[in-house]
Design an enzyme around this catalytic site. Structure first.
Site, PDB file in Angstrom:
ATOM      1  N   HIS A  71      48.273  41.385  39.282  1.00 34.77           N
ATOM      2  CA  HIS A  71      48.464  41.803  40.669  1.00 34.77           C
ATOM      3  C   HIS A  71      47.163  41.648  41.457  1.00 34.77           C
ATOM      4  O   HIS A  71      46.069  41.608  40.880  1.00 34.77           O
ATOM      5  CB  HIS A  71      48.958  43.247  40.727  1.00 34.77           C
ATOM      6  CG  HIS A  71      50.370  43.402  40.254  1.00 34.77           C
ATOM      7  ND1 HIS A  71      51.047  44.600  40.298  1.00 34.77           N
ATOM      8  CD2 HIS A  71      51.251  42.506  39.729  1.00 34.77           C
ATOM      9  CE1 HIS A  71      52.276  44.435  39.838  1.00 34.77           C
ATOM     10  NE2 HIS A  71      52.419  43.177  39.475  1.00 34.77           N
ATOM     11  N   GLU A  73      45.494  43.712  43.283  1.00 35.44           N
ATOM     12  CA  GLU A  73      44.522  44.794  43.109  1.00 35.44           C
ATOM     13  C   GLU A  73      43.716  44.608  41.824  1.00 35.44           C
ATOM     14  O   GLU A  73      42.492  44.802  41.816  1.00 35.44           O
ATOM     15  CB  GLU A  73      45.233  46.161  43.065  1.00 35.44           C
ATOM     16  CG  GLU A  73      46.046  46.476  44.301  1.00 35.44           C
ATOM     17  CD  GLU A  73      47.498  46.022  44.220  1.00 35.44           C
ATOM     18  OE1 GLU A  73      48.340  46.672  44.863  1.00 35.44           O
ATOM     19  OE2 GLU A  73      47.811  45.032  43.516  1.00 35.44           O
TER      20      GLU A  73
END
Length: 158
Positions: A71, A73
């Site tokens: 992801h 992040e």
């Protein structure tokens, strides 16, 4: 004269731009880690270095999640770590609400604020972030428009 974007709008637009690099068609997400109005790292949904990309070979879906990609992040946190940039006390600007796993990683890394304009289906992330006393600011999606006007700049210099 048009007004400059606020800092939050500016960093959210950078997250939107980062999301354009995403390689998983299931979700394009971008993330920008910021401390003291300085970008520490950026990330987007993408495969691990050297591996196949979803857009080239298809998604690898397990329990309704693509496991081929990291992801946004996580990629931003790893980029900061590789470059030796501490993120403790930082703000994360992300196009989509972090999932539970990413929320836990952000909490563990010392993030103090999450700024987002989209929701994510996983409400446990919000619960974890709030329990950790991390501020969550959901703002309106910034304009897709980039206001770059050479004519105004040239005429102002004359």
């Amino acid at each position: 004269m048009e007004q400059r974007p606020s800092w939050d709008e500016y960093f959210l637009k950078l997250a939107m731009l980062a999301s354009e690099r995403a390689t998983c068609p299931r979700m394009h997400c971008g993330c920008v880690l910021v401390r003291d109005k300085n970008v520490i790292a950026t990330g987007y949904n993408g495969s691990i270095p050297g591996d196949d990309h979803c857009e080239d070979v298809g998604c690898w879906v397990v329990d309704n999640h693509c496991i081929r990609t990291n992801h946004a992040e996580m990629n931003a946190l790893m980029q900061a770590a590789k470059k030796g940039h501490p993120v403790d006390g930082s703000t994360v600007y992300v196009t989509n609400m972090p999932c539970t796993t990413c929320a836990k990683a952000l909490i563990a890394s010392g993030i103090k604020r999450v700024v987002v304009f989209s929701d994510f289906h996983d409400t446990l992330a919000v619960q974890f972030l709030r329990k950790a006393n991390i501020t969550i600011d959901k703002l309106a999606k910034p304009s897709n428009e980039i206001r770059y006007d050479l004519d105004s700049y040239s005429s102002a210099r004359k």
